[in-house]
Write an enzyme that holds these catalytic residues in place. Structure first.
Site, PDB file in Angstrom:
ATOM      1  N   ASN A 140       0.741  -1.280  -0.028  1.00 17.79           N
ATOM      2  CA  ASN A 140       0.107   0.030   0.031  1.00 17.79           C
ATOM      3  C   ASN A 140       0.833   1.155  -0.399  1.00 17.79           C
ATOM      4  OD1 ASN A 140      -1.442   2.178   1.106  1.00 17.79           O
ATOM      5  ND2 ASN A 140      -3.110   0.865   1.930  1.00 17.79           N
ATOM      6  N   GLU A 183      -4.040   1.884  -2.867  1.00 20.82           N
ATOM      7  CA  GLU A 183      -4.064   3.161  -2.802  1.00 20.82           C
ATOM      8  C   GLU A 183      -3.041   3.924  -3.760  1.00 20.82           C
ATOM      9  OE1 GLU A 183      -5.496   5.590   1.121  1.00 20.82           O
ATOM     10  OE2 GLU A 183      -4.018   3.663   1.822  1.00 20.82           O
ATOM     11  N   ASP A 225      -3.909  -4.842   1.257  1.00 20.47           N
ATOM     12  CA  ASP A 225      -4.199  -4.344   2.362  1.00 20.47           C
ATOM     13  C   ASP A 225      -5.901  -4.428   2.915  1.00 20.47           C
ATOM     14  OD1 ASP A 225      -4.928  -2.465   4.543  1.00 20.47           O
ATOM     15  OD2 ASP A 225      -4.790  -0.760   3.597  1.00 20.47           O
ATOM     16  N   ASN A 245      -7.147  -4.229   5.980  1.00 20.56           N
ATOM     17  CA  ASN A 245      -7.760  -3.428   6.878  1.00 20.56           C
ATOM     18  C   ASN A 245      -8.110  -4.379   8.107  1.00 20.56           C
ATOM     19  OD1 ASN A 245      -7.237  -0.605   6.767  1.00 20.56           O
ATOM     20  ND2 ASN A 245      -8.477  -0.460   4.802  1.00 20.56           N
ATOM     21  N   ASP A 303      -1.656  -6.063   6.337  1.00 24.31           N
ATOM     22  CA  ASP A 303      -1.390  -6.406   4.973  1.00 24.31           C
ATOM     23  C   ASP A 303      -1.223  -7.947   4.888  1.00 24.31           C
ATOM     24  OD1 ASP A 303      -1.073  -3.549   3.588  1.00 24.31           O
ATOM     25  OD2 ASP A 303      -0.400  -3.391   5.645  1.00 24.31           O
ATOM     26  N   ASP A 328       2.843   4.922   5.133  1.00 24.64           N
ATOM     27  CA  ASP A 328       2.463   4.362   6.456  1.00 24.64           C
ATOM     28  C   ASP A 328       2.375   2.852   6.279  1.00 24.64           C
ATOM     29  OD1 ASP A 328       0.162   4.526   4.885  1.00 24.64           O
ATOM     30  OD2 ASP A 328      -0.820   5.683   6.537  1.00 24.64           O
ATOM     31  N   HIS A 329       2.445   2.163   5.359  1.00 26.51           N
ATOM     32  CA  HIS A 329       2.495   0.598   5.271  1.00 26.51           C
ATOM     33  C   HIS A 329       3.924   0.518   4.669  1.00 26.51           C
ATOM     34  CE1 HIS A 329      -1.840  -0.345   5.280  1.00 26.51           C
ATOM     35  NE2 HIS A 329      -2.128   1.062   4.962  1.00 26.51           N
TER      36      HIS A 329
END
Length: 259
Positions: A7, A34, A149, A151, A220, A249-250
């Protein structure tokens, strides 16, 4: 065959970091989430120059998924089946043709916050559709994987501070139950199949010094069909990427499949 999921949190903002990682890691296939770009604006040429075939399912400013593959991509489809009215670009499929043909399902599962509300309802409905797609693919008895991802924080050990996530859509009982229903179809969660070590995360928030304190979560994931799991030789998280300049941030998660 090395297959990675990443991501990137915006292709424009993270392109230099992504290119550096591709040069270093040399995945045969990279599944991106993303990308935050429409298909026409995705910088496909820079990846094609590195020998990647490129397929995207983009959306302006939000969401968006892509596949980069040094191997041929066949039978590409976009969008998760089951809701023709769903306009969010969160899912792409293609068959990677190498020594083994593997169906790649790249996904960016909805976050679902705030709870309760329509975003959480959408998340759970999306997971039901993902389960239905997994059932269809399992019936074919061919190698496939669903990666991206999710989530979803599967277990308390997948968060540095699980108590902080109790009411969050990523860790709610309904979310984790929907996850287990998919896994329990007979899929293998690649990372935990190869690594039981604690404090293994793939996401650290940009706020509150989360990275510096290793206050992360593991969201992930790779889920493998039985035929694909038979080929699994490794699964790792490239944690150090988070500490580089202008990171997502991943961080990337990757698997190795036997030739």
């Amino acid at each position: 065959m090395k297959i990675a999921s990443f991501n990137i949190n915006g292709i424009k903002a993270r392109l230099p970091a992504l290119m550096d990682w591709l040069d270093e890691a040399q995945p045969d296939v990279a599944i991106l989430q993303e990308i935050k770009s429409i298909d026409e604006n995705f910088p496909r040429e820079v990846f094609e120059d590195k020998g990647y075939n490129v397929e995207t399912h983009g959306q302006k400013s939000f969401n968006g998924v892509a596949l980069l593959s040094k191997l041929p991509l066949e039978d590409v489809t976009r969008g998760l089946p089951g809701d023709d009215a769903d306009e969010q670009a969160r899912y792409i499929e293609a068959t990677v043709v190498g020594d083994h043909a593997v169906r790649i399902c790249g996904l960016y599962l909805p976050n679902g916050n705030p709870v309760p509300g329509p975003k959480y309802d959408y998340k759970l409905a999306w997971m039901k559709r993902l389960q239905a797609r997994a059932e269809e693919l399992l019936a074919a008895e061919e190698p496939f994987l669903m990666a991206g991802d999710y989530n979803i924080i599967p277990q308390p050990e997948d968060a540095a501070r699980p108590q902080d996530w109790v009411e969050d859509a990523l860790f709610r009982p309904e979310s984790r139950e929907a996850w287990r229903k998919i896994v329990n179809l007979g899929l293998t969660e690649a990372f935990r199949a190869r690594n039981q070590a604690p404090e293994q995360y793939s996401f650290w928030d940009f706020q509150r010094g989360a990275w510096q304190r290793n206050d992360g979560i593991r969201i992930d994931h790779f889920l493998l069909s039985p035929e694909c799991a038979d080929l699994l030789t490794d699964c790792q998280i490239d944690k150090e990427v988070r500490g580089r300049e202008k990171p997502s941030d991943h961080v990337p998660v990757w698997i190795e499949l036997a030739a």
